[in-house]
Design a protein around this motif. Structure first.
Motif, mmCIF file in Angstrom:
data_model
loop_
_atom_site.group_PDB
_atom_site.id
_atom_site.type_symbol
_atom_site.label_atom_id
_atom_site.label_comp_id
_atom_site.label_asym_id
_atom_site.label_seq_id
_atom_site.Cartn_x
_atom_site.Cartn_y
_atom_site.Cartn_z
ATOM 1 N N ALA A 138 0.834 -1.208 0.000
ATOM 2 C CA ALA A 138 0.000 0.000 0.000
ATOM 3 C C ALA A 138 0.867 1.256 0.000
ATOM 4 O O ALA A 138 0.517 2.260 -0.639
ATOM 5 C CB ALA A 138 -0.912 -0.015 1.226
ATOM 6 N N PHE A 139 1.980 1.205 0.706
ATOM 7 C CA PHE A 139 2.928 2.319 0.707
ATOM 8 C C PHE A 139 3.453 2.573 -0.703
ATOM 9 O O PHE A 139 3.497 3.720 -1.174
ATOM 10 C CB PHE A 139 4.074 1.997 1.666
ATOM 11 C CG PHE A 139 5.238 2.942 1.600
ATOM 12 C CD1 PHE A 139 5.141 4.229 2.102
ATOM 13 C CD2 PHE A 139 6.446 2.539 1.033
ATOM 14 C CE1 PHE A 139 6.227 5.102 2.049
ATOM 15 C CE2 PHE A 139 7.528 3.402 0.968
ATOM 16 C CZ PHE A 139 7.423 4.689 1.475
ATOM 17 N N ILE A 140 3.828 1.509 -1.394
ATOM 18 C CA ILE A 140 4.344 1.628 -2.765
ATOM 19 C C ILE A 140 3.274 2.204 -3.698
ATOM 20 O O ILE A 140 3.557 3.057 -4.546
ATOM 21 C CB ILE A 140 4.846 0.269 -3.280
ATOM 22 C CG1 ILE A 140 6.110 -0.154 -2.520
ATOM 23 C CG2 ILE A 140 5.117 0.317 -4.779
ATOM 24 C CD1 ILE A 140 7.296 0.751 -2.707
ATOM 25 N N THR A 141 2.045 1.752 -3.530
ATOM 26 C CA THR A 141 0.948 2.267 -4.362
ATOM 27 C C THR A 141 0.775 3.772 -4.170
ATOM 28 O O THR A 141 0.613 4.523 -5.135
ATOM 29 C CB THR A 141 -0.366 1.549 -4.017
ATOM 30 O OG1 THR A 141 -0.225 0.156 -4.322
ATOM 31 C CG2 THR A 141 -1.527 2.128 -4.802
ATOM 32 N N GLU A 142 0.859 4.236 -2.922
ATOM 33 C CA GLU A 142 0.631 5.658 -2.645
ATOM 34 C C GLU A 142 1.804 6.525 -3.123
ATOM 35 O O GLU A 142 1.583 7.590 -3.706
ATOM 36 C CB GLU A 142 0.386 5.876 -1.154
ATOM 37 C CG GLU A 142 0.151 7.326 -0.766
ATOM 38 C CD GLU A 142 -1.062 7.973 -1.436
ATOM 39 O OE1 GLU A 142 -1.272 9.178 -1.214
ATOM 40 O OE2 GLU A 142 -1.806 7.282 -2.181
ATOM 41 N N ILE A 143 3.032 6.088 -2.906
ATOM 42 C CA ILE A 143 4.157 6.914 -3.367
ATOM 43 C C ILE A 143 4.222 6.918 -4.891
ATOM 44 O O ILE A 143 4.682 7.903 -5.493
ATOM 45 C CB ILE A 143 5.509 6.477 -2.761
ATOM 46 C CG1 ILE A 143 5.885 5.051 -3.169
ATOM 47 C CG2 ILE A 143 5.497 6.639 -1.248
ATOM 48 C CD1 ILE A 143 7.284 4.631 -2.710
ATOM 49 N N SER A 144 3.719 5.862 -5.522
ATOM 50 C CA SER A 144 3.656 5.840 -6.990
ATOM 51 C C SER A 144 2.637 6.862 -7.479
ATOM 52 O O SER A 144 2.882 7.594 -8.448
ATOM 53 C CB SER A 144 3.284 4.437 -7.488
ATOM 54 O OG SER A 144 4.242 3.474 -7.100
ATOM 55 N N ARG A 145 1.495 6.923 -6.804
ATOM 56 C CA ARG A 145 0.464 7.908 -7.171
ATOM 57 C C ARG A 145 1.014 9.330 -7.045
ATOM 58 O O ARG A 145 0.841 10.157 -7.948
ATOM 59 C CB ARG A 145 -0.758 7.734 -6.270
ATOM 60 C CG ARG A 145 -1.928 8.660 -6.629
ATOM 61 C CD ARG A 145 -2.998 8.642 -5.546
ATOM 62 N NE ARG A 145 -2.535 9.294 -4.318
ATOM 63 C CZ ARG A 145 -2.569 10.603 -4.123
ATOM 64 N NH1 ARG A 145 -3.042 11.427 -5.070
ATOM 65 N NH2 ARG A 145 -2.138 11.127 -2.989
ATOM 66 N N ILE A 146 1.680 9.600 -5.939
ATOM 67 C CA ILE A 146 2.240 10.939 -5.721
ATOM 68 C C ILE A 146 3.282 11.264 -6.777
ATOM 69 O O ILE A 146 3.306 12.372 -7.331
ATOM 70 C CB ILE A 146 2.855 11.034 -4.302
ATOM 71 C CG1 ILE A 146 1.755 10.937 -3.242
ATOM 72 C CG2 ILE A 146 3.625 12.350 -4.142
ATOM 73 C CD1 ILE A 146 2.285 10.837 -1.823
ATOM 74 N N TYR A 147 4.134 10.291 -7.078
ATOM 75 C CA TYR A 147 5.202 10.538 -8.054
ATOM 76 C C TYR A 147 4.633 10.884 -9.429
ATOM 77 O O TYR A 147 5.078 11.848 -10.064
ATOM 78 C CB TYR A 147 6.136 9.333 -8.169
ATOM 79 C CG TYR A 147 7.125 9.498 -9.298
ATOM 80 C CD1 TYR A 147 8.210 10.360 -9.163
ATOM 81 C CD2 TYR A 147 6.955 8.846 -10.515
ATOM 82 C CE1 TYR A 147 9.111 10.554 -10.207
ATOM 83 C CE2 TYR A 147 7.845 9.038 -11.561
ATOM 84 C CZ TYR A 147 8.915 9.885 -11.392
ATOM 85 O OH TYR A 147 9.785 10.081 -12.440
ATOM 86 N N PHE A 148 3.658 10.122 -9.889
ATOM 87 C CA PHE A 148 3.137 10.358 -11.236
ATOM 88 C C PHE A 148 2.373 11.681 -11.329
ATOM 89 O O PHE A 148 2.402 12.343 -12.374
ATOM 90 C CB PHE A 148 2.284 9.179 -11.696
ATOM 91 C CG PHE A 148 3.109 7.974 -12.073
ATOM 92 C CD1 PHE A 148 3.988 8.024 -13.143
ATOM 93 C CD2 PHE A 148 3.040 6.809 -11.329
ATOM 94 C CE1 PHE A 148 4.773 6.933 -13.485
ATOM 95 C CE2 PHE A 148 3.817 5.708 -11.656
ATOM 96 C CZ PHE A 148 4.688 5.769 -12.735
ATOM 97 N N LEU A 149 1.718 12.086 -10.245
ATOM 98 C CA LEU A 149 1.102 13.412 -10.228
ATOM 99 C C LEU A 149 2.173 14.499 -10.306
ATOM 100 O O LEU A 149 2.043 15.466 -11.061
ATOM 101 C CB LEU A 149 0.285 13.591 -8.945
ATOM 102 C CG LEU A 149 -1.170 13.150 -8.982
ATOM 103 C CD1 LEU A 149 -1.776 13.224 -7.584
ATOM 104 C CD2 LEU A 149 -1.986 14.014 -9.949
#
Length: 482
Positions: A123-134
């Protein structure tokens, strides 16, 4: 043909020069020091080779794009070697956690400390991926040349979606509870010289670059990136004046029309790209606010050994017991009594660069300088760090055959870094994090800024990306010359 002067031959200046020259511009780079590449330079002590600057390389495609845009194969210039296990983290108790971009490997590593933390890792990886792509879409690929660029509705909408109003510490603790696991992830704040207890959680995206994209080593040392850029720039016709400082700019109401170098030679220009610390304001073109909180600096010890130290990996971090005390000291302008110690031992991966023994770059976070004040006895602090390493099980003193110390005062003098800070202003607030100085002067419309102290920020990939993007902005506004 447009004449463009690039003042400063760091990665931002070099990537801008390549992009401009490839578009047919007449480009000249002026660098006051004898080496190109800025902080991405190399130092040789005997048979030991050191990369002075960035030691972890992420965002490989950015460096490749600078070369590929000119029609060449980047692989002919640079050989990137992926590091599957890229960081050895060691706690004050001697616990070890290895970092990798292999998600299952990371889960197994974390599971040794906490089952619940391991379960939360995806879940941590999913969230930091979302932030990065934004961030990549709305911030990293954007050039800011006026206040209007900051006011775009799409940008402001993205801003509120990247967790700007919680701290990195608060964000990390939503996923992890084990003190050492938390400590390891909080360290990403130091990649931009800031405090994880103050800076916005947005910068958790830095973890994405290492834990998803992965970390690379450049064969021969990371300074090869600067060398490759210099080679390609020369092939494109860029002229270099190395060891030649620009001492003055001449301008009218809205345009710079010429620059003068240290030899008194005047060079007419159509545009100037400044690859220097924005806060240093070399030519007094602005009223620079000196009350800005600088980022942290660095105290660096280069040591060439006559043997290999068992247990050292390419990248190693030794944490103190109380991490928060370190940042309290740094941002109160004090040296740290019990600092985190980072060690780069690049010969672990590439023996050819240090054939007779380990090449240790030992770095501890340091406060910015105070004008006219000697903050620390560098020899005593060096010995303190070596003794601390011995207490951690790394007894290296008798193996040292070469050595050199680099202080914040050196960084201030050598690179004109404001108070010796590595990243200009610290990102310890929403304003300093998201509204960094723009890429064009407010009044002098042909003066552009690139480098780690302006948008999109510090770190070798972002500096490189910024130089390329600002150059493309200039080309779009002034036309392709070829």
């Amino acid at each position: 043909m447009k004449k463009v002067a690039v003042i400063g031959g760091g990665l931002g200046g070099l990537s801008a020069a390549i992009t401009l020259a490839n578009a047919g511009m007449d480009v000249t780079v002026f660098e006051k020091n004898k080496d190109l590449g800025g902080k991405m330079r190399s130092i040789d002590l005997g048979t030991h080779h050191f990369d002075f600057g960035p030691n972890t390389i992420t965002m490989r495609p950015v460096f490749q794009q600078v070369l590929a845009q000119t029609g060449v194969d980047p692989d002919d210039y640079l050989n990137f070697i992926p590091l599957r296990v890229h960081m050895k983290n060691v706690s004050s108790k001697g616990e070890v956690l290895y970092f990798s971009n292999d998600q299952q490997y990371m889960i197994e590593q974390i599971k040794k400390f906490s089952l619940s933390d391991a379960e939360n890792y995806p879940a941590f990886i999913t969230e930091i991926s979302r932030i990065y792509f934004l961030a990549q879409r709305h911030f990293l690929q954007t050039t800011f040349t006026s206040w209007r660029d900051y006011m775009k509705p799409s940008l402001l909408s993205a801003l509120v979606k990247v967790r700007p109003f919680e701290t990195l510490n608060q964000f990390i603790r939503k996923y992890f509870q084990h003190p050492f696991i938390v400590q390891c992830f909080l360290r990403y704040a130091t990649y931009i010289g800031s405090s994880p207890y103050i800076m916005p959680a947005t910068f958790a995206m830095i973890a994405y670059l290492e834990l998803v994209d992965g970390v690379d080593y450049v064969e021969g040392g990371t300074s090869k990136i600067a060398q490759a850029f210099t080679t390609r720039a020369k092939q494109l016709g860029v002229k270099f004046h190395v060891g030649c400082e620009v001492t003055k700019v001449k301008y009218g109401k809205t345009q710079i029309h010429s620059i003068i170098d240290q030899y008194g030679i005047t060079h007419t220009v159509d545009a100037v790209f400044m690859n220097s610390d924005r806060l240093s304001d070399l030519f007094e073109l602005d009223q620079v606010k000196k009350d800005i909180q600088p980022s942290s600096s660095a105290f660096v010890i280069l040591l060439g050994l006559n043997k290999r130290i068992e247990g050292l990996h390419h990248h190693n971090v030794y944490f103190p017991e109380n991490y928060e005390l370190e940042f309290d000291a740094l941002f109160s302008d004090h040296y740290v009594e019990d600092p985190t110690i980072y060690i780069c031992n690049s010969s672990y991966t590439d023996r050819s660069i240090s054939p007779s023994g380990d090449n240790l770059l030992i770095l501890v976070n340091a406060p910015p300088t105070k004008k006219g004040t000697l903050q620390i006895d560098s020899h005593q602090y060096r010995q303190k760090i070596i003794i601390q390493l011995k207490e951690l099980g790394l007894d290296i003193e008798d193996a040292i055959v070469e050595g050199k110390v680099i202080t914040p005062e050196y960084l201030e003098k050598e690179f004109y870094a404001f108070r010796g800070a590595l990243y200009g202003a610290a990102s310890n607030s929403v304003k300093s994090a998201f509204f960094r100085p723009s890429n064009r002067h407010a009044k002098l419309k042909n003066l552009y800024f690139v480098g780690g102290t302006v948008h999109p920020g510090g770190g070798s990939p972002l500096v490189t990306l910024g130089g390329m993007n600002v150059a493309k902005k200039y080309i779009a506004e002034n036309g392709q010359e070829i």
